[in-house]
Scaffold this motif. Structure first.
Motif, short mmCIF file in Angstrom:
data_model
loop_
_atom_site.label_atom_id
_atom_site.label_comp_id
_atom_site.label_asym_id
_atom_site.label_seq_id
_atom_site.Cartn_x
_atom_site.Cartn_y
_atom_site.Cartn_z
N LYS A 270 0.87 -1.17 0.00
CA LYS A 270 0.00 0.00 0.00
C LYS A 270 0.91 1.22 0.00
N PRO A 271 0.39 2.41 -0.31
CA PRO A 271 1.27 3.57 -0.44
C PRO A 271 2.12 3.88 0.78
N ASN A 272 1.60 3.68 2.00
CA ASN A 272 2.44 4.05 3.15
C ASN A 272 3.41 2.96 3.55
N ASN A 273 3.44 1.86 2.79
CA ASN A 273 4.51 0.87 2.95
C ASN A 273 5.53 0.96 1.81
N LEU A 274 5.40 1.99 0.99
CA LEU A 274 6.38 2.28 -0.05
C LEU A 274 7.10 3.55 0.37
N LEU A 275 8.31 3.39 0.89
CA LEU A 275 9.05 4.51 1.46
C LEU A 275 9.94 5.15 0.40
N LEU A 276 10.26 6.43 0.62
CA LEU A 276 11.03 7.18 -0.36
C LEU A 276 12.31 7.69 0.27
N ALA A 277 13.43 7.37 -0.35
CA ALA A 277 14.74 7.81 0.14
C ALA A 277 14.99 9.25 -0.31
N SER A 278 16.02 9.86 0.27
CA SER A 278 16.34 11.25 -0.05
C SER A 278 16.74 11.43 -1.52
N ASP A 279 17.23 10.35 -2.15
CA ASP A 279 17.61 10.44 -3.55
C ASP A 279 16.46 10.08 -4.49
N GLY A 280 15.26 9.89 -3.92
CA GLY A 280 14.09 9.60 -4.73
C GLY A 280 13.79 8.14 -4.93
N GLN A 281 14.70 7.25 -4.53
CA GLN A 281 14.45 5.82 -4.70
C GLN A 281 13.27 5.37 -3.83
N LEU A 282 12.39 4.60 -4.44
CA LEU A 282 11.25 4.01 -3.72
C LEU A 282 11.67 2.64 -3.20
N LYS A 283 11.27 2.33 -1.95
CA LYS A 283 11.67 1.07 -1.32
C LYS A 283 10.50 0.40 -0.64
N LEU A 284 10.30 -0.89 -0.93
CA LEU A 284 9.28 -1.67 -0.26
C LEU A 284 9.67 -1.86 1.20
N ALA A 285 8.70 -1.67 2.10
CA ALA A 285 8.97 -1.79 3.53
C ALA A 285 7.85 -2.55 4.22
N ASP A 286 8.04 -2.82 5.50
CA ASP A 286 7.08 -3.50 6.38
C ASP A 286 6.77 -4.92 5.88
N PHE A 287 7.67 -5.83 6.21
CA PHE A 287 7.54 -7.23 5.79
C PHE A 287 6.97 -8.11 6.89
N GLY A 288 6.22 -7.51 7.82
CA GLY A 288 5.66 -8.28 8.93
C GLY A 288 4.64 -9.31 8.52
N LEU A 289 3.99 -9.13 7.37
CA LEU A 289 3.00 -10.11 6.89
C LEU A 289 3.54 -10.96 5.74
N ALA A 290 4.80 -10.77 5.40
CA ALA A 290 5.38 -11.51 4.29
C ALA A 290 5.51 -13.00 4.62
N ARG A 291 5.58 -13.81 3.59
CA ARG A 291 5.86 -15.24 3.79
C ARG A 291 6.35 -15.82 2.47
N ASP A 292 7.01 -16.98 2.59
CA ASP A 292 7.50 -17.63 1.38
C ASP A 292 6.39 -18.50 0.81
N PHE A 293 6.51 -18.80 -0.47
CA PHE A 293 5.48 -19.62 -1.13
C PHE A 293 6.12 -20.72 -1.96
N ALA A 294 7.21 -21.26 -1.44
CA ALA A 294 7.91 -22.31 -2.16
C ALA A 294 7.04 -23.56 -2.34
#
Length: 366
Positions: free
Chosen positions: A139-163
């Motif tokens: 969601k937009p507030n889990n996409l963080l923006l660095a000072s150089d403009g790079q967008l970074k995915l954040a908040d992996f608390g609900l992540a999981r593998d799907f192997a």
């Protein structure tokens, strides 16, 4: 004091907490700095001892996945230490998120700006999916923006593998407005397509400057989706009426996306529609999205350093001419044409190359 405790204290002394900058149900976030260098960092304090069984797993998952995922478009985990029954995650400092940018009405978005944010989102997500990890809370507030403009995915608390594709997973993931219909209908077996639906919602929100599918409850969320995209039929989505929590929601006609997204190009609408197929297996993958014509048509994506910034960059700064993608890497489009000419069917190597180039690092400082 044993060796483990000594090591933990050594890690703890490397970092200094300065001020609290956010608080959620399970964690408190502080702005801090590295003791030796003064570099700004963020410390996410997770209070493990205060919660019921199951919540500890979110912290474990976040540490596990952030330790594994090293990528320019994924937030970097710098260190981990424990203190007073708290688990502390030391992260790179990013004080702006995409939601803040979307809500800042002093900023004007160009189509090239949206294209740049979408390229970086797909690039980070492609890396997650390539490594068999679902994010499950894009969601937009889990996409963080660095000072150089790079967008970074954040908040992996609900992540999981799907192997293991045959393994049951909970459907109670992804913030409601960004949750796909298969999860709202109780699907327990699902794929990377759930993240792609969320990215489609973010894409729409960037164009509209307001959430696209804001439901007030799970049932209302389904109605909101079907009003916007039409009620699915068995032809659109075979077998959806057999999902565990399926209930008839009403009949709504399919409306052309063009009716709402009047300024979008045909390529943008095609990519958006590719994210919103009801049948999950028909949704575009992050891998294929990076090769979509949308990213290779004019206007070229804005260089990250020239993207609109909350508070420090007014709408006039967003008018800066986008740096052509070919100038970032003159061979990208040539490689794409060569791939087609050579008949390379899978495109794995090409798409990863394109994914790397879409972060524009080669042009930083120009």
């Amino acid at each position: 004091m044993d060796a483990v405790e000594r090591t933990n204290q050594e890690h703890q002394r490397r970092w200094i907490k300065d001020k609290k900058v956010g608080e959620g149900t399970y964690a408190v976030v502080y702005q801090g700095r590295e003791a030796a260098t003064g570099r700004k960092i963020a410390i996410k304090k997770i209070k493990l001892g205060e919660f019921k069984d199951g919540l500890d797993m979110s912290a474990v998952r976040e540490v596990k996945y952030l330790s594994e995922l090293r990528h320019p478009n994924i937030i970097e985990l710098l260190d981990v230490f424990s203190a007073k029954k708290n688990l502390n995650l030391v992260l790179e400092f990013l004080d702006t998120d995409l939601e803040m940018v979307i809500k800042d009405r002093s900023l004007v978005f160009l189509p090239a700006d949206i294209k740049s944010w979408m390229a970086m989102t797909f690039r980070g997500l492609e890396f997650c999916h390539r490594n068999c990890i679902l994010h499950r809370d894009l969601k937009p507030n889990n996409l963080l923006l660095a000072s150089d403009g790079q967008l970074k995915l954040a908040d992996f608390g609900l992540a999981r593998d799907f192997a293991d594709p045959g393994y049951k997973m909970t459907c109670q993931v992804i913030t409601r407005w960004y949750r796909p219909p298969e999860l709202l209908f109780g699907a327990r077996y699902y794929s990377t397509a759930v993240d792609i639906w969320s990215v489609g919602c973010i894409f729409a929100e960037l164009m509209l400057r307001t959430p696209y599918l804001p439901g007030e409850s799970d049932m209302d969320q389904l109605k909101t989706i079907f009003r916007a995209l039409g009620t699915p039929t068995e032809e659109d989505w075979p077998g959806h009426t057999k999902l565990p929590d399926y209930v008839p929601v009403g009949q709504f006609p399919r409306l052309p996306l063009r009716d709402l997204f009047t300024a979008a190009t045909a390529d943008a609408l095609n990519l958006l529609q590719s994210c919103f197929h009801y049948e999950p297996c028909r949704r575009i993958s992050a891998h294929d999205a990076l090769s979509h014509p949308y990213f290779f048509a004019l206007p070229n994506p804005t260089h990250p350093s020239k993207l609109p910034k909350t508070g420090t960059q007014l709408a006039a700064a967003a008018q800066t001419t986008a740096r052509p993608l070919e100038e970032v890497d003159a061979n990208v489009t040539g490689k794409k044409r060569k791939l087609r000419a050579d008949g390379d069917e899978d495109g794995v190597t090409l798409t990863r190359n394109i994914a790397r180039k879409l972060d524009f690092r080669a042009a930083v400082g120009s």
